[in-house]
Design a protein around this motif. Structure first.
Motif, PDB file in Angstrom:
ATOM      1  N   SER A  99     -25.477  11.550  38.312  1.00  0.00           N
ATOM      2  CA  SER A  99     -25.183  12.177  37.023  1.00  0.00           C
ATOM      3  C   SER A  99     -24.348  11.296  36.111  1.00  0.00           C
ATOM      4  N   LEU A 100     -23.784  10.206  36.629  1.00  0.00           N
ATOM      5  CA  LEU A 100     -22.956   9.342  35.792  1.00  0.00           C
ATOM      6  C   LEU A 100     -23.780   8.673  34.698  1.00  0.00           C
ATOM      7  N   VAL A 101     -25.044   8.392  34.968  1.00  0.00           N
ATOM      8  CA  VAL A 101     -25.895   7.738  33.975  1.00  0.00           C
ATOM      9  C   VAL A 101     -26.086   8.654  32.770  1.00  0.00           C
ATOM     10  N   GLU A 102     -26.404   9.921  33.012  1.00  0.00           N
ATOM     11  CA  GLU A 102     -26.564  10.870  31.909  1.00  0.00           C
ATOM     12  C   GLU A 102     -25.239  11.161  31.219  1.00  0.00           C
ATOM     13  N   TYR A 103     -24.145  11.170  31.982  1.00  0.00           N
ATOM     14  CA  TYR A 103     -22.831  11.431  31.386  1.00  0.00           C
ATOM     15  C   TYR A 103     -22.433  10.324  30.421  1.00  0.00           C
ATOM     16  N   CYS A 104     -22.661   9.080  30.789  1.00  0.00           N
ATOM     17  CA  CYS A 104     -22.308   7.962  29.903  1.00  0.00           C
ATOM     18  C   CYS A 104     -23.146   7.971  28.632  1.00  0.00           C
ATOM     19  N   LEU A 105     -24.418   8.319  28.761  1.00  0.00           N
ATOM     20  CA  LEU A 105     -25.284   8.341  27.585  1.00  0.00           C
ATOM     21  C   LEU A 105     -24.923   9.465  26.639  1.00  0.00           C
ATOM     22  N   ALA A 106     -24.512  10.618  27.183  1.00  0.00           N
ATOM     23  CA  ALA A 106     -24.176  11.761  26.332  1.00  0.00           C
ATOM     24  C   ALA A 106     -22.761  11.678  25.778  1.00  0.00           C
ATOM     25  N   ALA A 107     -21.820  11.175  26.546  1.00  0.00           N
ATOM     26  CA  ALA A 107     -20.418  11.174  26.120  1.00  0.00           C
ATOM     27  C   ALA A 107     -20.049   9.934  25.324  1.00  0.00           C
ATOM     28  N   PHE A 108     -20.570   8.790  25.696  1.00  0.00           N
ATOM     29  CA  PHE A 108     -20.152   7.538  25.061  1.00  0.00           C
ATOM     30  C   PHE A 108     -21.283   6.805  24.334  1.00  0.00           C
ATOM     31  N   ALA A 109     -22.522   7.334  24.380  1.00  0.00           N
ATOM     32  CA  ALA A 109     -23.689   6.623  23.858  1.00  0.00           C
ATOM     33  C   ALA A 109     -23.797   5.245  24.508  1.00  0.00           C
ATOM     34  N   LEU A 110     -23.550   5.222  25.801  1.00  0.00           N
ATOM     35  CA  LEU A 110     -23.509   3.988  26.577  1.00  0.00           C
ATOM     36  C   LEU A 110     -24.628   4.011  27.602  1.00  0.00           C
ATOM     37  N   VAL A 111     -25.402   2.948  27.640  1.00  0.00           N
ATOM     38  CA  VAL A 111     -26.496   2.833  28.602  1.00  0.00           C
ATOM     39  C   VAL A 111     -25.956   2.210  29.883  1.00  0.00           C
ATOM     40  N   LEU A 112     -26.052   2.962  30.970  1.00  0.00           N
ATOM     41  CA  LEU A 112     -25.618   2.479  32.285  1.00  0.00           C
ATOM     42  C   LEU A 112     -26.860   2.064  33.062  1.00  0.00           C
ATOM     43  N   SER A 113     -27.077   0.773  33.181  1.00  0.00           N
ATOM     44  CA  SER A 113     -28.265   0.240  33.848  1.00  0.00           C
ATOM     45  C   SER A 113     -27.922  -0.089  35.297  1.00  0.00           C
ATOM     46  N   ILE A 114     -28.695   0.464  36.219  1.00  0.00           N
ATOM     47  CA  ILE A 114     -28.452   0.275  37.648  1.00  0.00           C
ATOM     48  C   ILE A 114     -29.299  -0.900  38.143  1.00  0.00           C
ATOM     49  N   VAL A 115     -28.646  -1.909  38.703  1.00  0.00           N
ATOM     50  CA  VAL A 115     -29.324  -3.073  39.284  1.00  0.00           C
ATOM     51  C   VAL A 115     -29.311  -2.873  40.798  1.00  0.00           C
ATOM     52  N   HIS A 125     -13.294  -0.833  23.053  1.00  0.00           N
ATOM     53  CA  HIS A 125     -14.363  -1.743  22.639  1.00  0.00           C
ATOM     54  C   HIS A 125     -15.516  -0.897  22.097  1.00  0.00           C
ATOM     55  N   HIS A 126     -15.562  -0.752  20.783  1.00  0.00           N
ATOM     56  CA  HIS A 126     -16.528   0.154  20.160  1.00  0.00           C
ATOM     57  C   HIS A 126     -17.935  -0.428  20.134  1.00  0.00           C
ATOM     58  N   LEU A 127     -18.083  -1.736  20.288  1.00  0.00           N
ATOM     59  CA  LEU A 127     -19.401  -2.353  20.259  1.00  0.00           C
ATOM     60  C   LEU A 127     -20.088  -2.361  21.616  1.00  0.00           C
ATOM     61  N   LEU A 128     -19.413  -1.889  22.649  1.00  0.00           N
ATOM     62  CA  LEU A 128     -19.987  -1.896  23.996  1.00  0.00           C
ATOM     63  C   LEU A 128     -21.112  -0.868  24.068  1.00  0.00           C
ATOM     64  N   ALA A 129     -22.324  -1.328  24.356  1.00  0.00           N
ATOM     65  CA  ALA A 129     -23.489  -0.440  24.374  1.00  0.00           C
ATOM     66  C   ALA A 129     -24.243  -0.463  25.689  1.00  0.00           C
ATOM     67  N   LEU A 130     -23.998  -1.447  26.543  1.00  0.00           N
ATOM     68  CA  LEU A 130     -24.746  -1.575  27.792  1.00  0.00           C
ATOM     69  C   LEU A 130     -23.813  -2.040  28.888  1.00  0.00           C
ATOM     70  N   VAL A 131     -23.903  -1.389  30.037  1.00  0.00           N
ATOM     71  CA  VAL A 131     -23.098  -1.749  31.208  1.00  0.00           C
ATOM     72  C   VAL A 131     -24.021  -1.753  32.423  1.00  0.00           C
ATOM     73  N   TRP A 132     -23.993  -2.860  33.169  1.00  0.00           N
ATOM     74  CA  TRP A 132     -24.758  -2.945  34.407  1.00  0.00           C
ATOM     75  C   TRP A 132     -23.878  -2.510  35.575  1.00  0.00           C
ATOM     76  N   ALA A 133     -24.501  -1.898  36.571  1.00  0.00           N
ATOM     77  CA  ALA A 133     -23.773  -1.407  37.744  1.00  0.00           C
ATOM     78  C   ALA A 133     -24.680  -1.484  38.955  1.00  0.00           C
ATOM     79  N   ASP A 134     -24.075  -1.282  40.137  1.00  0.00           N
ATOM     80  CA  ASP A 134     -24.860  -1.289  41.373  1.00  0.00           C
ATOM     81  C   ASP A 134     -25.268   0.131  41.738  1.00  0.00           C
ATOM     82  N   GLY A 135     -25.851   0.268  42.918  1.00  0.00           N
ATOM     83  CA  GLY A 135     -26.368   1.565  43.327  1.00  0.00           C
ATOM     84  C   GLY A 135     -25.312   2.624  43.573  1.00  0.00           C
ATOM     85  N   GLY A 136     -24.045   2.246  43.670  1.00  0.00           N
ATOM     86  CA  GLY A 136     -23.004   3.237  43.890  1.00  0.00           C
ATOM     87  C   GLY A 136     -22.680   4.082  42.677  1.00  0.00           C
ATOM     88  N   TYR A 137     -23.234   3.732  41.524  1.00  0.00           N
ATOM     89  CA  TYR A 137     -22.956   4.466  40.294  1.00  0.00           C
ATOM     90  C   TYR A 137     -24.150   5.293  39.826  1.00  0.00           C
TER      91      TYR A 137
END
Length: 316
Positions: free
Chosen positions: A181-197, A166-178
């Motif tokens: 360093s996973l947040v920085e890894y997703c932004l650098a490797a996939f250009a994906l914003v991992l938002s922690i709720v 899914h190339h259009l996926l740009a934002l993923v919400w997650a809980d505190g278990g994620y």
């Protein structure tokens, strides 16, 4: 499945090779009976050998399930249905945001020690389902691991598969278990914003958290399939295929459900004629001391306590 569901299921079904002129032996059983038998097994949680006689023999149904599992046909069929559901809901066929989470379930005795583990946080000995869903609660990808695998480690592999599909996926919400360093890894490797709720410390009891309730509702849908209440599959591939089959049932029922027209939305339904009063009381009439249930039907006033005691013979 109903005729309305079959009308939805038939177009996205993968076409066998012998129907496309690629050779091969034609199927001996109805193409509708095979998915229907697998859906029955997933929904009711029966054993393969306990398949009802109304369906084809259990070994033929299992061969159909195994062939679709090994060639990823069940995932292809699921993805076609998901795009159809999104388009009918007025969304783009490809999602732009999603929610990631995991669920630990107990494993049956047939699950080997090489694919099971102990989740210390939930005290469950079994397997863990890592899923990514879209904002409608539809499955994008699932990965089954042992229950002792950390969420952050599994998320790296799962998000790699999701972003590749899914190339259009740009934002993923997650809980505190994620977090971490996973947040920085997703932004650098996939250009994906991992938002922690996160859940604030001042919250008490059950609180619906934004966006996270979507994936929790998805897990609730899975628990309605009895085959998924506990992990009964020997292989991880079969466990993932069962999740896809469960979601196909949800999507076909959602698409086949009749939708009300826009002209009827917001209107108050008319009162049934059978429930309408037979006659209206005149404005100057005195209301009766007890309600009237219909013409010629009046409720008798309830007797007092002494009359009731005399009837049952109390004190005799």
């Amino acid at each position: 499945m109903s005729d309305a569901e079959w009308a939805v299921v038939r177009p996205p079904l993968p076409v066998p090779g012998w129907l496309r002129g690629r050779g091969g032996q034609p199927e001996a059983y109805c193409h509708r009976a095979m998915p229907d038998a697998i859906r029955y097994l997933v929904d009711n949680g029966t054993k393969w050998r306990a398949m009802p006689a109304d369906f084809p023999p259990w070994d033929r149904v299992y061969a159909f399930f195994r062939r679709w599992r090994n060639h990823d046909l069940v995932r292809e069929f699921h993805d076609r249905l998901r795009r159809l559901v999104r388009e009918r809901a007025g969304r783009d066929s490809e999602p732009g945001a999603g929610v990631i989470d995991s669920q630990s379930v107990k494993a049956d005795a047939v699950v080997g020690s090489d694919s099971r583990g102990f989740d210390g946080g939930k005290l469950i000995n079994g397997r863990k389902r890592h899923v990514v869903v879209d904002t409608l609660g539809l499955l994008l990808a699932v990965m089954v691991t042992a229950a002792d695998v950390r969420d952050r480690a599994a998320a790296q592999v799962l998000l790699t598969q999701v972003t590749a599909a899914h190339h259009l996926l740009a934002l993923v919400w997650a809980d505190g278990g994620y977090t971490g360093s996973l947040v920085e890894y997703c932004l650098a490797a996939f250009a994906l914003v991992l938002s922690i709720v996160k859940r604030s410390d001042g919250m008490r009891g059950f609180v619906v958290l934004p966006k996270r309730w979507i994936v929790e509702r998805f897990f609730a849908h899975l628990m309605r399939s009895r085959r998924l209440v506990r992990d009964f599959e020997r292989s991880i591939a079969s466990a993932e295929a069962m999740v896809y089959w469960s979601m196909t049932m949800l999507m076909t029922r959602r698409v086949a459900r009749p939708r009300p027209s826009r002209a009827c939305i917001g209107q108050v339904p008319a009162r049934s004629a059978s429930r309408a009063p037979s006659a209206a009381w005149p404005s100057n009439a005195v209301p009766p001391p007890f309600p009237v249930r219909g013409p010629g039907r009046s409720r008798r006033p309830s007797p007092d306590m002494s009359t009731l005691l005399d009837r049952v013979g109390y004190g005799r």
